[in-house]
Design a protein around this motif. Structure first.
Motif, PDB file in Angstrom:
ATOM      1  N   GLY A 293      33.732  25.826  42.457  1.00 63.97           N
ATOM      2  CA  GLY A 293      34.064  26.696  43.578  1.00 63.97           C
ATOM      3  C   GLY A 293      35.369  26.253  44.195  1.00 63.97           C
ATOM      4  N   GLY A 294      35.637  26.725  45.403  1.00 64.46           N
ATOM      5  CA  GLY A 294      36.878  26.374  46.073  1.00 64.46           C
ATOM      6  C   GLY A 294      36.639  25.979  47.508  1.00 64.46           C
ATOM      7  N   CYS A 295      37.715  25.586  48.169  1.00 67.88           N
ATOM      8  CA  CYS A 295      37.642  25.243  49.580  1.00 67.88           C
ATOM      9  C   CYS A 295      38.888  25.830  50.244  1.00 67.88           C
ATOM     10  CB  CYS A 295      37.506  23.727  49.759  1.00 67.88           C
ATOM     11  SG  CYS A 295      36.736  23.237  51.332  1.00 67.88           S
ATOM     12  N   CYS A 296      39.461  25.154  51.211  1.00 62.13           N
ATOM     13  CA  CYS A 296      40.510  25.736  52.048  1.00 62.13           C
ATOM     14  C   CYS A 296      41.645  26.356  51.220  1.00 62.13           C
ATOM     15  CB  CYS A 296      41.088  24.683  52.978  1.00 62.13           C
ATOM     16  SG  CYS A 296      39.919  24.090  54.209  1.00 62.13           S
ATOM     17  N   GLY A 297      41.984  27.575  51.557  1.00 60.36           N
ATOM     18  CA  GLY A 297      43.090  28.273  50.910  1.00 60.36           C
ATOM     19  C   GLY A 297      42.711  29.049  49.678  1.00 60.36           C
ATOM     20  N   THR A 298      41.526  28.794  49.113  1.00 62.21           N
ATOM     21  CA  THR A 298      41.112  29.522  47.920  1.00 62.21           C
ATOM     22  C   THR A 298      40.345  30.782  48.310  1.00 62.21           C
ATOM     23  OG1 THR A 298      39.029  28.302  47.725  1.00 62.21           O
ATOM     24  CG2 THR A 298      40.931  27.396  46.569  1.00 62.21           C
ATOM     25  N   ASP A 299      40.404  31.776  47.443  1.00 56.50           N
ATOM     26  CA  ASP A 299      39.628  32.997  47.615  1.00 56.50           C
ATOM     27  C   ASP A 299      39.106  33.420  46.249  1.00 56.50           C
ATOM     28  OD1 ASP A 299      41.697  34.617  46.320  1.00 56.50           O
ATOM     29  OD2 ASP A 299      42.824  34.477  48.193  1.00 56.50           O
ATOM     30  N   HIS A 300      38.591  34.650  46.159  1.00 56.04           N
ATOM     31  CA  HIS A 300      37.959  35.069  44.906  1.00 56.04           C
ATOM     32  C   HIS A 300      38.942  35.119  43.737  1.00 56.04           C
ATOM     33  CE1 HIS A 300      39.552  38.795  46.640  1.00 56.04           C
ATOM     34  NE2 HIS A 300      39.556  39.283  45.427  1.00 56.04           N
ATOM     35  N   ARG A 301      40.235  35.249  44.033  1.00 60.78           N
ATOM     36  CA  ARG A 301      41.229  35.259  42.949  1.00 60.78           C
ATOM     37  C   ARG A 301      41.309  33.889  42.275  1.00 60.78           C
ATOM     38  NH1 ARG A 301      46.180  37.147  46.463  1.00 60.78           N
ATOM     39  NH2 ARG A 301      45.205  35.501  47.718  1.00 60.78           N
ATOM     40  N   HIS A 302      41.209  32.833  43.056  1.00 59.12           N
ATOM     41  CA  HIS A 302      41.208  31.486  42.485  1.00 59.12           C
ATOM     42  C   HIS A 302      39.972  31.262  41.621  1.00 59.12           C
ATOM     43  CE1 HIS A 302      43.857  31.219  45.999  1.00 59.12           C
ATOM     44  NE2 HIS A 302      44.426  30.164  45.452  1.00 59.12           N
ATOM     45  N   ILE A 303      38.821  31.714  42.118  1.00 53.84           N
ATOM     46  CA  ILE A 303      37.590  31.529  41.352  1.00 53.84           C
ATOM     47  C   ILE A 303      37.637  32.338  40.061  1.00 53.84           C
ATOM     48  CG2 ILE A 303      35.080  31.698  41.412  1.00 53.84           C
ATOM     49  CD1 ILE A 303      36.379  29.603  43.328  1.00 53.84           C
ATOM     50  N   ALA A 304      38.190  33.533  40.127  1.00 56.94           N
ATOM     51  CA  ALA A 304      38.330  34.346  38.915  1.00 56.94           C
ATOM     52  C   ALA A 304      39.234  33.651  37.902  1.00 56.94           C
ATOM     53  CB  ALA A 304      38.871  35.725  39.269  1.00 56.94           C
ATOM     54  N   ALA A 305      40.330  33.049  38.373  1.00 59.31           N
ATOM     55  CA  ALA A 305      41.242  32.344  37.471  1.00 59.31           C
ATOM     56  C   ALA A 305      40.552  31.138  36.840  1.00 59.31           C
ATOM     57  CB  ALA A 305      42.489  31.900  38.237  1.00 59.31           C
ATOM     58  N   ILE A 306      39.746  30.429  37.628  1.00 60.31           N
ATOM     59  CA  ILE A 306      38.995  29.287  37.101  1.00 60.31           C
ATOM     60  C   ILE A 306      38.022  29.746  36.027  1.00 60.31           C
ATOM     61  CG2 ILE A 306      37.234  27.579  37.718  1.00 60.31           C
ATOM     62  CD1 ILE A 306      38.723  27.392  40.479  1.00 60.31           C
ATOM     63  N   CYS A 307      37.363  30.865  36.255  1.00 60.27           N
ATOM     64  CA  CYS A 307      36.438  31.410  35.255  1.00 60.27           C
ATOM     65  C   CYS A 307      37.152  31.696  33.933  1.00 60.27           C
ATOM     66  CB  CYS A 307      35.806  32.698  35.766  1.00 60.27           C
ATOM     67  SG  CYS A 307      34.548  32.458  37.032  1.00 60.27           S
ATOM     68  N   GLU A 308      38.319  32.262  34.017  1.00 62.54           N
ATOM     69  CA  GLU A 308      39.035  32.663  32.816  1.00 62.54           C
ATOM     70  C   GLU A 308      39.314  31.493  31.882  1.00 62.54           C
ATOM     71  OE1 GLU A 308      39.725  35.589  31.685  1.00 62.54           O
ATOM     72  OE2 GLU A 308      39.041  36.718  33.429  1.00 62.54           O
ATOM     73  N   VAL A 309      39.537  30.315  32.441  1.00 65.76           N
ATOM     74  CA  VAL A 309      39.888  29.182  31.585  1.00 65.76           C
ATOM     75  C   VAL A 309      38.743  28.188  31.384  1.00 65.76           C
ATOM     76  CG1 VAL A 309      42.318  29.356  32.232  1.00 65.76           C
ATOM     77  CG2 VAL A 309      40.832  27.798  33.489  1.00 65.76           C
ATOM     78  N   CYS A 310      37.711  28.263  32.219  1.00 64.22           N
ATOM     79  CA  CYS A 310      36.645  27.257  32.145  1.00 64.22           C
ATOM     80  C   CYS A 310      35.346  27.748  31.520  1.00 64.22           C
ATOM     81  CB  CYS A 310      36.325  26.718  33.544  1.00 64.22           C
ATOM     82  SG  CYS A 310      37.642  25.699  34.251  1.00 64.22           S
ATOM     83  N   LEU A 311      35.097  29.035  31.528  1.00 67.37           N
ATOM     84  CA  LEU A 311      33.817  29.525  31.024  1.00 67.37           C
ATOM     85  C   LEU A 311      33.892  29.830  29.537  1.00 67.37           C
ATOM     86  CD1 LEU A 311      32.436  31.800  33.849  1.00 67.37           C
ATOM     87  CD2 LEU A 311      32.079  29.380  33.435  1.00 67.37           C
ATOM     88  N   PRO A 312      32.799  29.622  28.834  1.00 67.67           N
ATOM     89  CA  PRO A 312      32.790  29.895  27.385  1.00 67.67           C
ATOM     90  C   PRO A 312      33.096  31.346  27.109  1.00 67.67           C
ATOM     91  CG  PRO A 312      30.833  28.661  28.048  1.00 67.67           C
ATOM     92  CD  PRO A 312      31.517  29.099  29.309  1.00 67.67           C
ATOM     93  N   ARG A 313      33.709  31.573  25.982  1.00 69.72           N
ATOM     94  CA  ARG A 313      34.080  32.952  25.600  1.00 69.72           C
ATOM     95  C   ARG A 313      32.879  33.849  25.502  1.00 69.72           C
ATOM     96  NH1 ARG A 313      38.781  34.861  26.941  1.00 69.72           N
ATOM     97  NH2 ARG A 313      40.161  33.055  27.051  1.00 69.72           N
ATOM     98  N   ALA A 314      31.740  33.318  25.113  1.00 71.13           N
ATOM     99  CA  ALA A 314      30.540  34.150  24.986  1.00 71.13           C
ATOM    100  C   ALA A 314      30.190  34.775  26.322  1.00 71.13           C
ATOM    101  CB  ALA A 314      29.376  33.328  24.464  1.00 71.13           C
ATOM    102  N   ALA A 315      30.375  34.017  27.398  1.00 65.47           N
ATOM    103  CA  ALA A 315      30.058  34.544  28.707  1.00 65.47           C
ATOM    104  C   ALA A 315      31.055  35.593  29.143  1.00 65.47           C
ATOM    105  CB  ALA A 315      30.015  33.415  29.745  1.00 65.47           C
ATOM    106  N   LEU A 316      32.313  35.411  28.750  1.00 64.47           N
ATOM    107  CA  LEU A 316      33.346  36.341  29.167  1.00 64.47           C
ATOM    108  C   LEU A 316      33.144  37.714  28.547  1.00 64.47           C
ATOM    109  CD1 LEU A 316      36.558  34.112  28.975  1.00 64.47           C
ATOM    110  CD2 LEU A 316      35.224  34.703  30.979  1.00 64.47           C
ATOM    111  N   SER A 317      32.498  37.781  27.398  1.00 64.07           N
ATOM    112  CA  SER A 317      32.326  39.079  26.746  1.00 64.07           C
ATOM    113  C   SER A 317      31.098  39.819  27.224  1.00 64.07           C
ATOM    114  CB  SER A 317      32.229  38.847  25.242  1.00 64.07           C
ATOM    115  OG  SER A 317      31.092  38.058  24.926  1.00 64.07           O
ATOM    116  N   ALA A 318      30.289  39.187  28.096  1.00 63.02           N
ATOM    117  CA  ALA A 318      29.046  39.809  28.538  1.00 63.02           C
ATOM    118  C   ALA A 318      29.315  40.939  29.510  1.00 63.02           C
ATOM    119  CB  ALA A 318      28.160  38.758  29.195  1.00 63.02           C
TER     120      ALA A 318
END
Length: 318
Positions: A293-318
Protein backbone atom coordinates in the motif's frame (compact mmCIF):
# COMPACT_ATOMS: atom_id res chain seq x y z
CA UNK A 1 -19.35 -11.32 13.96
CA UNK A 2 -15.88 -10.81 12.46
CA UNK A 3 -15.44 -12.80 9.27
CA UNK A 4 -11.69 -13.48 9.25
CA UNK A 5 -10.50 -12.75 12.80
CA UNK A 6 -9.53 -16.34 13.51
CA UNK A 7 -8.33 -17.22 10.01
CA UNK A 8 -6.69 -14.22 8.36
CA UNK A 9 -6.45 -15.04 4.64
CA UNK A 10 -3.36 -12.89 4.12
CA UNK A 11 -1.39 -15.30 6.30
CA UNK A 12 -1.94 -18.04 3.72
CA UNK A 13 0.04 -16.37 0.94
CA UNK A 14 -0.81 -14.16 -1.99
CA UNK A 15 -0.60 -10.39 -2.33
CA UNK A 16 -3.03 -8.04 -0.64
CA UNK A 17 -3.32 -4.37 -1.47
CA UNK A 18 -4.10 -1.54 0.89
CA UNK A 19 -4.91 2.11 0.34
CA UNK A 20 -2.55 5.08 0.12
CA UNK A 21 -2.26 8.37 1.94
CA UNK A 22 -5.82 8.91 3.12
CA UNK A 23 -5.33 12.26 4.79
CA UNK A 24 -3.03 13.76 2.13
CA UNK A 25 -5.41 12.65 -0.63
CA UNK A 26 -8.47 14.08 1.09
CA UNK A 27 -6.75 17.38 1.90
CA UNK A 28 -4.71 18.05 -1.23
CA UNK A 29 -6.72 16.30 -3.95
CA UNK A 30 -10.27 16.53 -2.65
CA UNK A 31 -10.05 19.84 -0.81
CA UNK A 32 -11.39 18.41 2.44
CA UNK A 33 -10.57 20.16 5.70
CA UNK A 34 -9.24 17.71 8.29
CA UNK A 35 -8.54 19.37 11.64
CA UNK A 36 -5.47 17.86 13.31
CA UNK A 37 -5.12 15.58 10.27
CA UNK A 38 -8.06 13.55 11.58
CA UNK A 39 -10.09 11.79 8.88
CA UNK A 40 -12.45 10.23 11.41
CA UNK A 41 -14.34 13.52 11.72
CA UNK A 42 -15.83 12.80 8.27
CA UNK A 43 -17.85 9.95 9.75
CA UNK A 44 -20.10 12.46 11.53
CA UNK A 45 -21.86 13.65 8.35
CA UNK A 46 -23.44 12.13 5.28
CA UNK A 47 -21.20 14.20 3.01
CA UNK A 48 -18.13 13.14 4.95
CA UNK A 49 -19.05 9.47 4.66
CA UNK A 50 -19.61 9.97 0.95
CA UNK A 51 -16.10 11.40 0.63
CA UNK A 52 -14.63 8.42 2.47
CA UNK A 53 -16.54 5.92 0.35
CA UNK A 54 -15.36 7.68 -2.80
CA UNK A 55 -11.80 7.51 -1.50
CA UNK A 56 -11.96 3.79 -0.74
CA UNK A 57 -13.62 2.77 -3.99
CA UNK A 58 -10.74 4.13 -6.09
CA UNK A 59 -8.47 1.53 -4.46
CA UNK A 60 -11.00 -1.27 -4.42
CA UNK A 61 -11.50 -0.78 -8.15
CA UNK A 62 -7.73 -1.23 -8.63
CA UNK A 63 -7.82 -4.42 -6.56
CA UNK A 64 -10.78 -5.73 -8.56
CA UNK A 65 -8.98 -5.11 -11.85
CA UNK A 66 -5.98 -7.06 -10.57
CA UNK A 67 -8.03 -9.77 -8.88
CA UNK A 68 -6.27 -9.42 -5.55
CA UNK A 69 -7.29 -9.25 -1.91
CA UNK A 70 -7.38 -6.08 0.15
CA UNK A 71 -6.66 -4.97 3.72
CA UNK A 72 -9.25 -2.24 4.25
CA UNK A 73 -8.27 0.24 6.97
CA UNK A 74 -10.70 2.22 9.08
CA UNK A 75 -10.42 6.03 9.03
CA UNK A 76 -9.39 6.00 12.70
CA UNK A 77 -5.67 6.80 12.77
CA UNK A 78 -6.41 9.79 15.03
CA UNK A 79 -9.41 8.31 16.87
CA UNK A 80 -7.79 7.95 20.26
CA UNK A 81 -8.30 9.85 23.52
CA UNK A 82 -5.79 12.72 23.22
CA UNK A 83 -6.65 13.62 19.64
CA UNK A 84 -10.32 13.09 20.34
CA UNK A 85 -10.18 15.58 23.20
CA UNK A 86 -8.65 18.19 20.89
CA UNK A 87 -11.60 17.70 18.55
CA UNK A 88 -14.35 17.63 21.19
CA UNK A 89 -14.90 13.85 21.31
CA UNK A 90 -15.28 12.17 24.70
CA UNK A 91 -14.80 8.45 25.32
CA UNK A 92 -18.35 7.52 24.30
CA UNK A 93 -18.19 9.59 21.12
CA UNK A 94 -14.85 8.04 20.17
CA UNK A 95 -16.18 4.53 20.73
CA UNK A 96 -19.18 5.31 18.51
CA UNK A 97 -16.88 6.75 15.86
CA UNK A 98 -14.63 3.69 15.83
CA UNK A 99 -17.70 1.46 15.48
CA UNK A 100 -19.05 3.63 12.67
CA UNK A 101 -15.72 3.41 10.87
CA UNK A 102 -15.92 -0.39 10.83
CA UNK A 103 -19.59 -0.35 9.82
CA UNK A 104 -18.74 1.84 6.82
CA UNK A 105 -16.31 -0.81 5.61
CA UNK A 106 -18.67 -3.75 6.00
CA UNK A 107 -20.86 -2.36 3.24
CA UNK A 108 -17.86 -1.94 0.94
CA UNK A 109 -16.78 -5.51 1.62
CA UNK A 110 -20.24 -6.81 0.77
CA UNK A 111 -20.05 -4.98 -2.56
CA UNK A 112 -16.46 -5.70 -3.60
CA UNK A 113 -15.37 -8.99 -2.07
CA UNK A 114 -15.11 -12.11 -4.20
CA UNK A 115 -14.16 -15.64 -3.13
CA UNK A 116 -10.69 -15.42 -4.68
CA UNK A 117 -10.15 -11.84 -3.45
CA UNK A 118 -10.98 -11.55 0.28
CA UNK A 119 -11.22 -8.18 2.01
CA UNK A 120 -9.90 -7.96 5.57
CA UNK A 121 -11.29 -5.21 7.81
CA UNK A 122 -8.47 -3.60 9.77
CA UNK A 123 -8.86 -1.25 12.71
CA UNK A 124 -6.21 1.45 12.25
CA UNK A 125 -4.55 2.68 15.43
CA UNK A 126 -2.29 5.71 15.25
CA UNK A 127 0.27 6.92 17.76
CA UNK A 128 -0.80 8.82 20.85
CA UNK A 129 1.33 11.76 19.77
CA UNK A 130 2.74 13.07 16.50
CA UNK A 131 3.94 10.28 14.24
CA UNK A 132 7.02 12.32 13.35
CA UNK A 133 8.10 13.05 16.94
CA UNK A 134 9.29 10.55 19.52
CA UNK A 135 6.65 9.30 21.92
CA UNK A 136 7.55 8.86 25.55
CA UNK A 137 5.08 6.34 26.94
CA UNK A 138 6.16 3.20 28.72
CA UNK A 139 4.84 -0.10 27.41
CA UNK A 140 2.42 -0.34 30.33
CA UNK A 141 1.11 3.18 29.70
CA UNK A 142 0.70 2.45 26.00
CA UNK A 143 -1.17 -0.77 26.71
CA UNK A 144 -3.62 1.03 28.97
CA UNK A 145 -3.98 4.01 26.64
CA UNK A 146 -4.74 2.07 23.45
CA UNK A 147 -6.89 -0.59 25.11
CA UNK A 148 -10.11 1.41 24.74
CA UNK A 149 -9.86 1.70 20.97
CA UNK A 150 -8.81 -1.92 20.59
CA UNK A 151 -11.69 -3.07 22.81
CA UNK A 152 -14.12 -1.20 20.57
CA UNK A 153 -12.70 -2.91 17.48
CA UNK A 154 -12.85 -6.28 19.26
CA UNK A 155 -16.60 -5.80 19.77
CA UNK A 156 -17.10 -4.95 16.08
CA UNK A 157 -16.71 -6.81 12.79
CA UNK A 158 -13.05 -5.78 12.50
CA UNK A 159 -10.85 -8.75 11.65
CA UNK A 160 -7.61 -7.30 13.02
CA UNK A 161 -5.94 -4.13 14.24
CA UNK A 162 -2.74 -2.38 13.20
CA UNK A 163 -0.62 0.12 15.08
CA UNK A 164 0.75 2.37 12.34
CA UNK A 165 3.25 5.24 12.03
CA UNK A 166 4.83 4.25 15.32
CA UNK A 167 8.25 5.62 16.22
CA UNK A 168 8.45 4.39 19.80
CA UNK A 169 9.18 0.76 20.53
CA UNK A 170 7.33 0.79 23.84
CA UNK A 171 4.16 2.02 22.15
CA UNK A 172 4.37 -0.89 19.76
CA UNK A 173 4.74 -3.27 22.70
CA UNK A 174 1.74 -1.74 24.46
CA UNK A 175 -0.50 -1.98 21.39
CA UNK A 176 0.48 -5.61 20.79
CA UNK A 177 -0.20 -6.48 24.43
CA UNK A 178 -3.59 -4.77 24.38
CA UNK A 179 -4.45 -6.62 21.17
CA UNK A 180 -3.51 -9.92 22.78
CA UNK A 181 -5.65 -9.14 25.83
CA UNK A 182 -8.66 -8.56 23.55
CA UNK A 183 -7.86 -11.56 21.32
CA UNK A 184 -7.34 -9.37 18.26
CA UNK A 185 -4.83 -10.28 15.56
CA UNK A 186 -2.46 -7.39 15.08
CA UNK A 187 0.29 -5.90 12.96
CA UNK A 188 2.79 -3.29 14.10
CA UNK A 189 4.10 -0.70 11.64
CA UNK A 190 7.09 1.53 12.34
CA UNK A 191 8.15 4.69 10.56
CA UNK A 192 11.78 5.68 10.14
CA UNK A 193 13.87 8.74 9.32
CA UNK A 194 16.07 9.13 6.23
CA UNK A 195 18.80 7.07 7.94
CA UNK A 196 16.51 4.05 8.25
CA UNK A 197 16.25 4.40 12.02
CA UNK A 198 13.37 5.38 14.27
CA UNK A 199 13.46 9.01 15.38
CA UNK A 200 14.67 7.72 18.77
CA UNK A 201 17.77 6.38 17.04
CA UNK A 202 16.83 2.73 17.44
CA UNK A 203 17.14 0.44 14.44
CA UNK A 204 14.30 -1.41 12.76
CA UNK A 205 15.92 -4.66 13.82
CA UNK A 206 15.99 -3.53 17.45
CA UNK A 207 12.36 -2.34 17.24
CA UNK A 208 11.00 -5.57 15.78
CA UNK A 209 13.06 -7.88 17.96
CA UNK A 210 12.18 -5.88 21.09
CA UNK A 211 8.43 -6.05 20.43
CA UNK A 212 8.66 -9.75 19.68
CA UNK A 213 10.65 -10.40 22.85
CA UNK A 214 8.21 -8.44 25.02
CA UNK A 215 5.06 -10.01 23.55
CA UNK A 216 6.17 -13.59 22.80
CA UNK A 217 6.04 -12.73 19.10
CA UNK A 218 2.36 -11.80 19.22
CA UNK A 219 2.15 -9.52 16.13
CA UNK A 220 1.26 -11.53 13.05
CA UNK A 221 3.64 -9.37 11.04
CA UNK A 222 5.34 -5.98 10.97
CA UNK A 223 5.21 -3.22 8.42
CA UNK A 224 7.11 -0.07 7.48
CA UNK A 225 5.05 2.99 6.65
CA UNK A 226 5.33 6.76 6.19
CA UNK A 227 8.89 6.71 4.80
CA UNK A 228 10.24 6.52 1.25
CA UNK A 229 11.89 3.21 0.24
CA UNK A 230 15.19 5.03 -0.23
CA UNK A 231 15.13 5.76 3.51
CA UNK A 232 14.89 2.16 4.69
CA UNK A 233 16.04 -0.04 1.81
CA UNK A 234 19.61 -0.16 3.08
CA UNK A 235 18.49 -1.19 6.58
CA UNK A 236 16.95 -4.45 5.36
CA UNK A 237 19.78 -6.95 5.59
CA UNK A 238 19.32 -10.01 3.43
CA UNK A 239 18.75 -13.32 5.17
CA UNK A 240 18.12 -11.87 8.63
CA UNK A 241 15.28 -13.51 10.53
CA UNK A 242 13.87 -10.17 11.71
CA UNK A 243 13.50 -8.99 8.11
CA UNK A 244 11.28 -11.99 7.43
CA UNK A 245 8.87 -10.63 10.06
CA UNK A 246 8.13 -7.65 7.78
CA UNK A 247 4.94 -8.49 5.92
CA UNK A 248 3.92 -5.13 4.49
CA UNK A 249 5.18 -1.86 3.03
CA UNK A 250 3.21 1.38 2.93
CA UNK A 251 5.75 3.92 1.74
CA UNK A 252 5.56 7.67 1.19
CA UNK A 253 5.63 9.04 -2.33
CA UNK A 254 8.16 11.73 -1.43
CA UNK A 255 11.85 11.35 -0.74
CA UNK A 256 11.70 14.33 1.63
CA UNK A 257 12.42 13.93 5.32
CA UNK A 258 9.64 14.12 7.89
CA UNK A 259 10.85 17.58 8.90
CA UNK A 260 10.71 18.76 5.29
CA UNK A 261 7.24 17.27 4.81
CA UNK A 262 6.03 19.02 7.97
CA UNK A 263 7.14 22.37 6.58
CA UNK A 264 5.81 21.83 3.05
CA UNK A 265 2.61 23.61 2.05
CA UNK A 266 2.22 21.61 -1.16
CA UNK A 267 1.91 17.89 -1.82
CA UNK A 268 4.92 16.02 -3.16
CA UNK A 269 3.37 13.10 -5.02
CA UNK A 270 6.74 11.82 -6.17
CA UNK A 271 7.01 9.56 -9.22
CA UNK A 272 4.55 6.63 -9.22
CA UNK A 273 6.60 4.67 -11.75
CA UNK A 274 9.81 5.06 -9.74
CA UNK A 275 8.02 4.11 -6.52
CA UNK A 276 6.61 1.01 -8.23
CA UNK A 277 10.08 -0.04 -9.37
CA UNK A 278 11.35 0.31 -5.81
CA UNK A 279 8.49 -1.89 -4.59
CA UNK A 280 9.38 -4.44 -7.24
CA UNK A 281 12.94 -4.52 -5.94
CA UNK A 282 11.69 -4.99 -2.39
CA UNK A 283 9.25 -7.77 -3.27
CA UNK A 284 11.95 -9.52 -5.29
CA UNK A 285 14.24 -9.58 -2.27
CA UNK A 286 11.46 -10.13 0.29
CA UNK A 287 9.06 -12.75 -1.08
CA UNK A 288 7.33 -12.86 2.32
CA UNK A 289 5.81 -9.38 1.75
CA UNK A 290 2.05 -9.72 1.66
CA UNK A 291 0.59 -6.22 1.99
CA UNK A 292 1.43 -3.47 -0.50
CA UNK A 293 0.00 0.00 0.00
CA UNK A 294 1.02 3.62 0.34
CA UNK A 295 1.22 6.45 2.81
CA UNK A 296 1.65 10.23 2.61
CA UNK A 297 1.47 11.61 -0.92
CA UNK A 298 0.35 8.36 -2.54
CA UNK A 299 -3.06 7.80 -4.10
CA UNK A 300 -4.73 5.11 -6.21
CA UNK A 301 -2.46 5.92 -9.16
CA UNK A 302 0.59 4.87 -7.15
CA UNK A 303 -1.09 1.65 -6.07
CA UNK A 304 -2.09 0.91 -9.66
CA UNK A 305 1.52 1.44 -10.79
CA UNK A 306 2.75 -0.89 -8.04
CA UNK A 307 0.28 -3.54 -9.20
CA UNK A 308 1.51 -3.33 -12.76
CA UNK A 309 5.05 -4.29 -11.83
CA UNK A 310 4.57 -6.41 -8.70
CA UNK A 311 1.61 -8.69 -9.36
CA UNK A 312 1.89 -11.93 -11.33
CA UNK A 313 0.80 -11.78 -14.93
CA UNK A 314 -1.88 -14.37 -14.27
CA UNK A 315 -3.62 -11.93 -11.97
CA UNK A 316 -3.34 -9.07 -14.42
CA UNK A 317 -5.26 -10.99 -17.07
CA UNK A 318 -8.19 -11.75 -14.77
Amino acid sequence: MAKYRYALPLLNGGTFLSDGGMETTLIFHDGVELPHFASFVLLSSAEGRRKLLQYYTHYLDVARRHDTGFVLDTATWRANADWGEKLGYDADALAATNRDAVDLLTGLRAEYERPQAPIVLNGAIGPRGDGYKAGRMSADEAEEYHAAQIATFAASEADMVSGVTLNNVDEGIGIARAARTHDMPCAISFTVETDGRLVTGRSLQDAIESVDAATDGYPHYYMINCAHPSHFDGALEQGQSWVKRIGGIRANASMMSHAELDESETLDAGDPADLARRYRSLTGRMPHLRVLGGCCGTDHRHIAAICEVCLPRAALSA
